[in-house]
Design an enzyme around this catalytic site. Structure first.
Site, PDB file in Angstrom:
ATOM      1  N   HIS A 254       0.980  -1.219   0.183  1.00 25.65           N
ATOM      2  CA  HIS A 254       0.047  -0.001  -0.154  1.00 25.65           C
ATOM      3  C   HIS A 254       0.744   1.282   0.111  1.00 25.65           C
ATOM      4  O   HIS A 254       0.544   2.478  -0.577  1.00 25.65           O
ATOM      5  CB  HIS A 254      -0.833  -0.099   1.108  1.00 25.65           C
ATOM      6  CG  HIS A 254      -1.941   1.030   1.258  1.00 25.65           C
ATOM      7  ND1 HIS A 254      -3.018   1.165   0.432  1.00 25.65           N
ATOM      8  CD2 HIS A 254      -2.026   2.228   1.815  1.00 25.65           C
ATOM      9  CE1 HIS A 254      -3.795   2.366   0.567  1.00 25.65           C
ATOM     10  NE2 HIS A 254      -3.258   3.015   1.714  1.00 25.65           N
TER      11      HIS A 254
ATOM     12  N   HIS B   1     -10.209   2.788  -0.332  1.00 27.01           N
ATOM     13  CA  HIS B   1     -10.507   2.473   1.106  1.00 27.01           C
ATOM     14  C   HIS B   1     -11.277   0.833   1.096  1.00 27.01           C
ATOM     15  O   HIS B   1     -12.219   0.814   1.802  1.00 27.01           O
ATOM     16  CB  HIS B   1     -11.132   3.282   1.787  1.00 27.01           C
ATOM     17  CG  HIS B   1     -10.333   3.735   3.260  1.00 27.01           C
ATOM     18  ND1 HIS B   1     -10.926   3.965   4.418  1.00 27.01           N
ATOM     19  CD2 HIS B   1      -9.011   3.446   3.245  1.00 27.01           C
ATOM     20  CE1 HIS B   1     -10.207   4.105   5.359  1.00 27.01           C
ATOM     21  NE2 HIS B   1      -8.898   3.893   4.881  1.00 27.01           N
TER      22      HIS B   1
END
Length: 732
Positions: free
Chosen positions: A45, A91
């Site tokens: 990420h 998200h």
């Protein structure tokens, strides 16, 4: 400094070779604080280990680009001393675990990315993917995600002006929640994230730090999603009212020129923000964790450094300005604490009182993150399965209503009516009134248009062509309101890149994005990569989502999609309809590898023709042909305008050599439905001939039915029945 056992790094997501590299860089074993910091900044990420090399293919330069990839958000020049900043981020995993807070904090995070530049957020868009609505889990996720987006955006006073929602089986366990924010700034007052000035203070602004979010986005987005509830505590908790105060405080501090640099605390918290600011400025930063305001008094140093508590920003402040900064923070009731200082050491040092509990070179954390070459391998067959929900022999009337009622095509009014789309009084075109949202900018006496697009199913059928289509559709949507693209942001949502076929999907999709952006001369100014979107049941569809911002001179002339009684209707562009990868193919269970290609030059010429026609007022209605094909596009224009239509698609049958059914329901890039006065469309057709763009008159608006014929296929559906089908979406 305590050393850690060799097994600890695996628990934190680091493989053995990465741990050995860390030992080489430090010339010793990392302690618990340092290992936690490495595990997050070297996560997929934060570190983009499997995608950074691919992203170098994307064109990022442009005459209007003010800030590109590497900053909190991208920004392009609007003229008149103003700039528009924008970015899209994911998200996904947090929303799959806790949909309300996952979606809400996704909105909060993307807002902070934009106001970190000094841009006031003026719009939110969202791109959502769920499993089929027949699933109780998907209905629950849809309901809670939409509620979370509405809660945060409405509370903070930023309009949600557009978006998209798709429903496909591969997203059943791993939904996608991508949020885009657009902000407006005075160009000369924008600030970068690079820390500078040895001796300058490092100030933590906003909410207190707690354990919520520890190991959250950075860990959840770097591994396959395990089924179960054990990861729920990792999802951050949002407070939009705290963020509203923080936003106004930061914008005032920037407006007064009191901040040297500003950075959002997102994934990996203080670790990522301090390291990224230090790296960008070529400096070091000392962080005193004992000075960080805490909600829980017994937090360990490593917890403080990696907490992902929301509504926090990290600022660099000249000591001479600190009193004024603190006074403004107090007036906005925004927490502020000096937690460190900028150094010339090029190291991140973590202090707990007099003890040094972490000491790492910035270059080791940021630049030394290993990058991996993909091992792509094209799959030989369709990987995702097929389910049949529409019989093959259904007549065209039944097919049209089934397509209009299909959740991915149907009106999303249920969702967007939960969002405030007009707060701030800039919104000229609301959701579903036009193909792109239009925002009036009194500051520049012009307007911008924004859109977000992507179709994972078509990318799964052909990653390269599907990614090209995503860029083209976004540009087509802007053209329908008369806007010229200024820049693009993307969010790349894929499965596990260590699997050869996912690596192939990622590789081909990025190349498709690069080629399409180059052909349209649209720079990529930033974005996000979200990998490992899969569960025990398999990966998601490969889903590159594209957000685009464009400008238009006169918002009053932005076309909508509503037909008017008596309008002539034309089809514009190189649209070559095909059933491959279409919504109809999905309903029939006919999905397989492959979708048709398109000439990028031909689509660009059509985009420019339509854009010019909208700006000139030649057409009053403009709508791109996408999900469900031409028949659905025509029906949507009729429903929105409250008037029926008659259309003959035989000219398209002859022009493209396609079947009547393909012309009705087939899909592909480059098609526009436009409408206006007969004389104006005849003039548009003449202009098209000069530019080499097909403009085919196909019908007229009128009556209370949707009547369309195409060679061997024809349909006749009442406008009321079409509207009932299109407005049938509900999560209940």
């Amino acid at each position: 400094m305590a050393t850690t056992s060799g097994a600890r790094h695996r628990e934190l997501g680091l493989i053995d070779s990465e741990y050995e590299l860390i030992r080489e860089l430090l010339q010793r074993h990392p302690n618990d604080v340092e290992l936690a910091m490495f595990s997050l900044l070297w996560s997929e990420h934060c570190g983009y280990k499997h995608s950074r090399k691919l992203l170098r293919r994307l064109p990022t330069e442009g005459a209007r680009v003010l800030m590109g990839p590497g900053e909190n958000a991208g920004a392009v020049d609007l003229g008149a001393g103003h700039a528009v900043a924008f970015k899209v981020e994911s998200h996904n995993h947090p929303s799959a675990v806790e949909p309300f807070q996952g979606a809400a904090t996704g909105v909060g995070g993307i807002l902070r990315d934009v106001f970190a530049l000094g841009a006031r957020p003026i719009a939110i868009l969202d791109s959502l993917r769920f499993g089929e609505l027949s699933s109780e889990r998907s209905r629950y996720l849809l309901d809670r995600v939409v509620a979370g987006i509405g809660h945060y955006g409405n509370s903070i006073g930023v309009p949600t002006v557009g978006g998209e929602i798709y429903f496909e089986a591969p997203y059943e366990q791993n939904c996608l929640v991508n949020a885009m924010c657009v902000g407006l700034a005075q160009a000369e007052r924008m600030v970068r994230s690079a820390a500078r000035g040895s001796g300058n203070f490092v100030v933590l602004l906003g909410a207190s730090t707690g354990r919520d979010g520890i190991g959250g986005a950075s860990v959840l987005a770097s591994a396959e999603l395990a089924e179960g509830e054990e990861k729920r505590p990792s999802v951050q908790i949002g407070d939009p009212f705290e963020e509203k105060k923080l936003m106004e405080c930061c914008l005032e501090l920037l407006d007064r020129g009191l901040l040297v640099a500003l950075q959002d605390l997102g994934a990996a918290g203080l670790t990522s923000s301090s390291a990224e600011m230090a790296s960008a400025g070529g400096v070091g930063i000392d962080v005193a964790v004992d000075r960080v305001p805490l909600r829980e008094a017994d937090m360990e140093p490593f917890e403080i450094m990696i907490s992902e508590s929301q509504e926090r920003m990290l600022a660099v402040v000249d000591p001479a300005s600190i009193d004024e900064v603190m006074a403004i923070c107090e007036r906005w009731q925004t927490g502020a604490a000096v937690i460190g200082e900028v150094t010339d050491t090029e190291r991140i040092r973590v202090m707990d009182g007099a003890d040094v509990v972490g000491d790492v070179p910035v270059s080791a954390l940021i630049d030394a993150c290993p990058l991996y070459d993909l091992e792509p391998e094209q799959p030989g067959e369709w990987l995702y399965g097929n389910e049949v929900s529409l019989e093959r022999g259904a007549d065209p009337d039944r097919v049209l209503t089934a397509l209009l009622a299909s959740p991915s095509v149907a009106s999303k009014r249920w969702a967007f009516e939960q969002y405030d789309s007009i707060v701030q009084s800039r919104t000229v075109r609301r959701p579903e009134a036009a193909d792109a949202a239009v925002l009036r900018l009194d500051e520049t006496e012009g307007a911008i248009a924004v859109a977000i697009d992507g179709n994972g199913r078509r990318v799964a059928c052909d990653p390269y062509r599907g990614a090209v289509e995503a860029v083209l559709e976004c540009a087509q949507n802007l053209a329908c309101v008369g806007a010229e693209p200024l820049g693009l942001t993307n969010c790349l949502n894929f499965g596990n890149p260590e699997k050869p076929y996912v690596a192939w999907q990622l590789d081909r999709s990025v190349q498709g994005l690069a080629d399409a952006c180059a052909a349209l001369e649209v720079p990529v100014v930033g974005g996000n990569v979200s990998l490992y979107n899969e569960s025990e049941s398999g990966p998601i569809y490969p889903t590159p989502v594209v957000g685009m911002v464009g400008e238009l001179p006169d918002p009053a002339r932005a076309a909508g999609i509503a037909l008017r009684d008596g309008d002539a209707i034309a089809l514009v562009g190189p649209f070559a309809p095909s059933p491959a990868g279409s919504e109809l193919a999905k309903l029939r269970g006919d999905l397989a590898n492959g979708v048709p290609g398109v000439s990028l030059a031909a689509v660009r010429a059509a985009i420019e023709l339509v854009r010019d026609a909208v700006r000139a007022g030649t057409v009053s209605c403009a709508h791109d042909v996408s999900d469900g094909g031409l028949a659905c596009a025509l029906a949507e224009c009729a429903i929105t305008g409250g008037v029926g239509l008659r259309a003959d698609l035989d000219p398209l049958v002859e022009l493209r050599g396609a079947s009547g059914e393909a012309c009705l329901f087939g899909e592909g890039s480059g098609g526009f439905v436009v409408a206006g006065a007969h004389a104006e469309l005849n003039a548009l057709a003449a202009d098209g001939r000069e530019r080499g763009v097909d403009v085919v008159l196909i019908g007229e608006a009128g009556s209370d039915r949707v009547d369309i014929s195409a060679a061997e296929a024809e349909l006749s559906v009442s406008l009321r029945a079409a509207e009932q089908a299109w407005r049938s979406l509900s999560p209940s």
